[in-house]
Write an enzyme that holds these catalytic residues in place. Sequence first.
Site, PDB file in Angstrom:
ATOM      1  N   ASP A  56       0.845  -1.201   0.000  1.00 29.40           N
ATOM      2  CA  ASP A  56       0.000   0.000   0.000  1.00 29.40           C
ATOM      3  C   ASP A  56       0.874   1.242   0.000  1.00 29.40           C
ATOM      4  OD1 ASP A  56      -3.249   0.207   0.962  1.00 29.40           O
ATOM      5  OD2 ASP A  56      -2.071   2.069   1.070  1.00 29.40           O
ATOM      6  N   ASP A 109       3.400   2.411  -4.749  1.00 30.32           N
ATOM      7  CA  ASP A 109       2.541   3.452  -5.313  1.00 30.32           C
ATOM      8  C   ASP A 109       2.052   2.948  -6.664  1.00 30.32           C
ATOM      9  OD1 ASP A 109       1.278   5.616  -6.380  1.00 30.32           O
ATOM     10  OD2 ASP A 109       3.014   6.959  -6.344  1.00 30.32           O
ATOM     11  N   TYR A 114     -13.578   7.979 -13.083  1.00 29.04           N
ATOM     12  CA  TYR A 114     -13.573   6.764 -12.254  1.00 29.04           C
ATOM     13  C   TYR A 114     -14.308   5.624 -12.971  1.00 29.04           C
ATOM     14  CZ  TYR A 114     -14.520   3.665  -8.275  1.00 29.04           C
ATOM     15  OH  TYR A 114     -14.621   2.566  -7.448  1.00 29.04           O
ATOM     16  N   LYS A 124     -12.901   1.963 -14.405  1.00 32.26           N
ATOM     17  CA  LYS A 124     -13.383   0.689 -13.856  1.00 32.26           C
ATOM     18  C   LYS A 124     -13.901  -0.228 -14.974  1.00 32.26           C
ATOM     19  CE  LYS A 124     -12.236   1.173  -9.633  1.00 32.26           C
ATOM     20  NZ  LYS A 124     -11.315   0.218  -8.997  1.00 32.26           N
TER      21      LYS A 124
END
Length: 261
Positions: free
Chosen positions: A37, A58, A149, A153
Amino acid sequence: MNTSGKAVAVVIGGANGIGEATARLMAARGWQVVVADRDAEAAHRVADSVGGHAVAIDLGSEASIDEAASWIDGLGPVAALVVAAAVFQDVLPPIDLPMAAWDRTVQINLTGTYLANRAFGTRMAQHGRGSIVNIASIAALGSFPVHAYAATKRAVVSLTEGLAGEWGRSGVRVNAVSPGSTLVPRVAGRIASGRYAAHPGTFTALGRVVEPNEVAEAIEFLASDRASAITGVNLVVDAGWQVASTWAQYGGVRASSQQAG
Ligand SMILES: NC(=O)c1ccc[n+]([C@@H]2O[C@H](COP(=O)([O-])OP(=O)(O)OC[C@H]3O[C@@H](n4cnc5c(N)ncnc54)[C@H](O)[C@@H]3O)[C@@H](O)[C@H]2O)c1
């Protein structure tokens, strides 16, 4: 070196939310978990509490992804990769969405997911086995006012299908999980602040939102050999948001099954 004899699972975005629930569930099911993470402190906290490893990564940086993958090589072959890290965006008309926000969303959610799949999937293919689970979203399935976004996706689902074909003969399965509104602290905060017009659970067939552990169950299943013949699918875990969404013009799904026979 991983001397535990357990299968190694890397959970990118494993320090919070759905990724954290997945890391905890996978550890409880006997996986050797690597919590990867950007939030290194939280990653260490989760990893320490499940007897796993933590690594800073990252997803917005090719160098960082390759560096983390090289470090993880020291633990032995990776059996499962979960890509659960993403950035989110505000609900905005296109004219108000800064291009920097668009670029960052594409860089992390799409390019980063691709680069993580490339790094770990290539290694898995060389090893002759492995399973990848990419976290998409119900935003991949319909029309949502989060243009960057949602587009990333849907692209993650497409990428998943392509790579499932790419690496199938090399023993690598690649699947996606698309959660509906899931009650991670970030979403709970949004609900509490009145950010949504109505509670997101109002719009699902089950009349509630999804719990992080319910998404983790689907992810762990697809990662495991229990899903050995499943590749290239997008498993939707949405408490019935998708099926209920087409009922709006009929007044929404029925409140209960107590109807006249
Ligand atoms: N929670 C929901 O309602 C919901 C619904 C649909 C899809 N999803 C998807 O599920 C996944 C997890 O979402 P969540 O709600 O648990 O998010 P979250 O914000 O709770 O956790 C995301 C984690 O990703 C990490 N992260 C963010 N950017 C990163 C980067 N560049 N590199 C490495 N790590 C990074 C964060 O530090 C955090 O630990 C995401 O792909 C999200 O799009 C969530």
